[in-house]
Design an enzyme around this catalytic site. Structure first.
Site, PDB file in Angstrom:
ATOM      1  N   ASP A 186       0.898  -1.149   0.000  1.00 48.61           N
ATOM      2  CA  ASP A 186       0.000   0.000   0.000  1.00 48.61           C
ATOM      3  C   ASP A 186       0.929   1.188   0.000  1.00 48.61           C
ATOM      4  OD1 ASP A 186      -1.485   2.291   1.044  1.00 48.61           O
ATOM      5  OD2 ASP A 186      -3.115   0.856   1.259  1.00 48.61           O
ATOM      6  N   HIS A 187       1.018   1.898  -1.126  1.00 46.91           N
ATOM      7  CA  HIS A 187       2.100   2.891  -1.232  1.00 46.91           C
ATOM      8  C   HIS A 187       1.964   4.020  -0.217  1.00 46.91           C
ATOM      9  CE1 HIS A 187      -0.628   5.280  -3.794  1.00 46.91           C
ATOM     10  NE2 HIS A 187       0.182   6.295  -3.592  1.00 46.91           N
ATOM     11  N   HIS A 249      -5.690   2.901   1.493  1.00 45.36           N
ATOM     12  CA  HIS A 249      -4.839   4.019   1.924  1.00 45.36           C
ATOM     13  C   HIS A 249      -5.391   4.730   3.163  1.00 45.36           C
ATOM     14  CE1 HIS A 249      -3.112   3.231  -1.886  1.00 45.36           C
ATOM     15  NE2 HIS A 249      -3.811   4.053  -2.617  1.00 45.36           N
TER      16      HIS A 249
HETATM   17  C1  BG6 Z   1      -3.759   5.114  -6.136  1.00 45.51           C
HETATM   18  C2  BG6 Z   1      -5.134   5.239  -6.727  1.00 45.51           C
HETATM   19  O1  BG6 Z   1      -3.662   3.971  -5.344  1.00 45.51           O
HETATM   20  O2  BG6 Z   1      -3.494   6.259  -5.334  1.00 45.51           O
HETATM   21  C3  BG6 Z   1      -5.261   6.515  -7.543  1.00 45.51           C
HETATM   22  O3  BG6 Z   1      -5.402   4.118  -7.554  1.00 45.51           O
HETATM   23  C4  BG6 Z   1      -4.871   7.705  -6.707  1.00 45.51           C
HETATM   24  O4  BG6 Z   1      -6.576   6.672  -8.047  1.00 45.51           O
HETATM   25  C5  BG6 Z   1      -3.515   7.476  -6.056  1.00 45.51           C
HETATM   26  O5  BG6 Z   1      -4.821   8.832  -7.567  1.00 45.51           O
HETATM   27  C6  BG6 Z   1      -3.186   8.590  -5.085  1.00 45.51           C
HETATM   28  O6  BG6 Z   1      -1.867   8.430  -4.661  1.00 45.51           O
HETATM   29  P1  BG6 Z   1      -0.988   9.683  -4.269  1.00 45.51           P
HETATM   30  O7  BG6 Z   1       0.298   9.079  -3.809  1.00 45.51           O
HETATM   31  O8  BG6 Z   1      -0.852  10.534  -5.488  1.00 45.51           O
HETATM   32  O9  BG6 Z   1      -1.743  10.376  -3.185  1.00 45.51           O
END
Ligand code: BG6
Length: 514
Positions: A186-187, A249
């Site tokens: 989960d990034h 997230h």
């Molecule tokens: C991704 C989603 O996991 O996270 C995207 O699939 C979203 O829809 C993105 O835009 C948001 O990530 P960050 O790091 O730009 O907040």
């Protein structure tokens, strides 16, 4: 800093967007900072017919475009890194292709002295995850017994489509890999500022005594994006904000804000504590969904002078789509620390700005001795704003005496910005997470029980939308605004509202009227 052992990293879905824009750049950044092991082979695997040379050329083009600092990479360093890339075309469903893959991995193993250390990154379509795991096992590419080296599997999101599919995927993967070999990514957990939630809470004495129902009135989390779906209509139509952002997230941020201090700092202790938070989420029944959940979808508008299409006009989206691009949820954590404290979480595409932050609002003082010069009683509460992105930092809002004859109060702010830490490099989320997986640290990866607990919580919301598609409203909101007005209705006290943040941490944005 611990360096990973030599290994062969196999990226499934290597011809896709994620590999080109996130994974390979993250590996290159680690390489430049000399954080990779002495020897690493990166084997891209995908349906697209490429060979080592054409894959290298493609990645080189991507890496050569200037990075965030505006500088192109050093040509010599880039060339050395590019030599570590290899490619094997493969039909992920074809068992026969995996014997060719096995041969390629073995030859890279010898070349890099990887000693059987293999890390597989599944950036392929989610419906292929289990098939890939089984096919790897058919070639004995999963075993790590008898000192054969580690075999680890990083699984991209989405992990499942709902509770049953997530459970099923866990079962399937467990028939081949042990839980400690599986790294569900989960990034958001790789973001420095999300990790800082732990240090901020458990590395300081100031806030932790106040971090509970006695002192906190409410917790609010916003993840706003100004962009739309960026040509990903095919993916987003079957997903929506609940699955795309909230189930993973945002619930992870809730876990970090809500958890008890772990007894020690290791993967199991930290993940045990976040799991307890997920298991304490008070279920929202299907009948309660209208009361606690507001869903919306952006409609066409002119934003900053430019016409922006509505969601239903986007490519790959049906003209009567019910997919939510905005979501606001109110819920409770039923445990000793958080009993009675409402959590408000919202996310959306095509909102006025891109910002992710958590706002902790403290209770009023027990007695009001001074008058506030601000309007609205909420302004008198102390607030702590933890900015996750952009303008990463922390802001404390507190009251002080307005200079003059009377004892009037004014709310002021103290702020810290990460950008003030000169010369400190802030790694991208994927850098940290890839490095952790190579080292074997799963603290920032999601465990099977946590992923299932999060799906269990959101399942009744999905069910209610499926079972009552017309009764439960989907509100339109013009692109470039803060979502449907109904999202205010989630607050039950007079004068309470969301914070309307700007890119700049210290500024409060105005609410855009619909
Ligand atoms: C991704 C989603 O996991 O996270 C995207 O699939 C979203 O829809 C993105 O835009 C948001 O990530 P960050 O790091 O730009 O907040």
């Amino acid at each position: 800093m611990e360096q990973p052992e030599n290994c062969v990293l196999v990226i499934f879905g290597a011809s896709g967007h994620l590999a080109e824009h996130k994974l390979v750049p993250a590996l290159f950044s680690l390489y430049k900072r000399e954080l990779l092991g002495n020897n690493l082979a990166i084997l891209g695997v995908g349906r697209t017919p490429l060979d080592d040379a054409s894959f290298r050329e493609k990645m080189k083009r991507a890496l050569n475009t200037a990075d965030d600092t505006g500088h192109s990479p050093d040509a010599e360093v880039l060339e050395k890194f590019i030599q570590k890339l290899f490619y094997q075309s493969l039909d992920t469903k074809s068992a026969a292709d995996y014997s060719k893959l096995q041969e390629k991995i073995s030859s890279l193993d010898v070349q890099t002295q990887a000693q059987g250390n293999y890390l597989y990154y599944l950036a392929a379509p989610p419906n292929m995850f289990a098939t890939i795991a089984h096919n790897l096992a058919s070639q004995d590419l999963h075993r790590e017994d008898n000192g054969k080296g580690f075999k680890r599997l990083i699984v991209e999101k989405p992990f499942g489509y709902d509770y049953d599919s997530a459970r099923h995927l866990n079962e399937e993967l467990h028939t081949v890999f042990n839980e400690d070999q599986i790294f569900r990514i989960d990034h958001y957990l790789g973001k420095e500022t999300v990790q800082n939630l732990l240090v901020f809470r458990f590395g300081n004495e100031i806030y932790e005594p106040l971090w509970n129902r006695h002192h906190i009135e409410r917790v609010e989390i916003t993840a706003a994006e100004s962009q739309g779906i960026e040509g990903r209509g095919g993916y987003y139509e079957g997903t929506g904000a609940l699955r795309d952002m909230f189930q993973n997230h945002l619930l992870h941020i809730v876990g970090m804000i809500g958890m008890e201090p772990p007894a020690v700092f290791n993967a199991d202790a930290v993940r045990d504590e976040t799991l307890k938070v997920f298991e304490s989420l008070r279920p929202i029944s299907q009948q309660e969904v209208e009361q606690y959940v507001i869903r919306g979808q952006y409609t066409p508008a002119t934003v900053g002078g430019t016409p922006v299409p509505g969601y239903r006009e986007e490519e790959g989206v049906t003209s009567d789509s019910k997919t939510e691009t905005f979501l606001a949820v109110k819920f409770f954590i039923d445990n000793w620390r958080w009993s009675g404290v409402p959590f408000y979480v919202r996310t959306g595409k095509r909102l006025p700005t891109r910002v992710t932050e958590a706002v902790i609002t403290f209770k009023h003082t027990p007695q009001q001795l001074f008058r506030s010069s601000n309007t609205g009683e909420d302004r008198e509460c102390n607030q702590l704003v933890i900015r996750i992105q952009p303008d990463e930092g922390i802001l404390v809002r507190f009251n002080m005496k307005l200079p003059g004859a009377e004892f009037n109060m004014k709310t002021v702010a103290m702020d810290f910005h990460y950008s003030d830490l000169a010369d400190v490099y802030t790694p991208e989320a994927y850098e940290r997470l890839l490095l952790d997986a190579m080292i074997g640290d799963s603290t920032l990866y999601t465990r099977n029980d946590a992923v299932e607990a999060c799906w269990r919580f959101v399942q009744p919301i999905l069910d209610a939308w499926t079972n009552q598609p017309d009764q439960i409203k989907l509100y339109g909101y013009p692109a470039g605004t803060w979502g449907p007005r109904e999202a205010h209705g989630l607050f039950d006290k007079e004068g309470q509202d969301w914070r309307y943040p700007c890119r700049n941490l210290a500024e409060n944005g105005d609410f855009c009227e619909l």
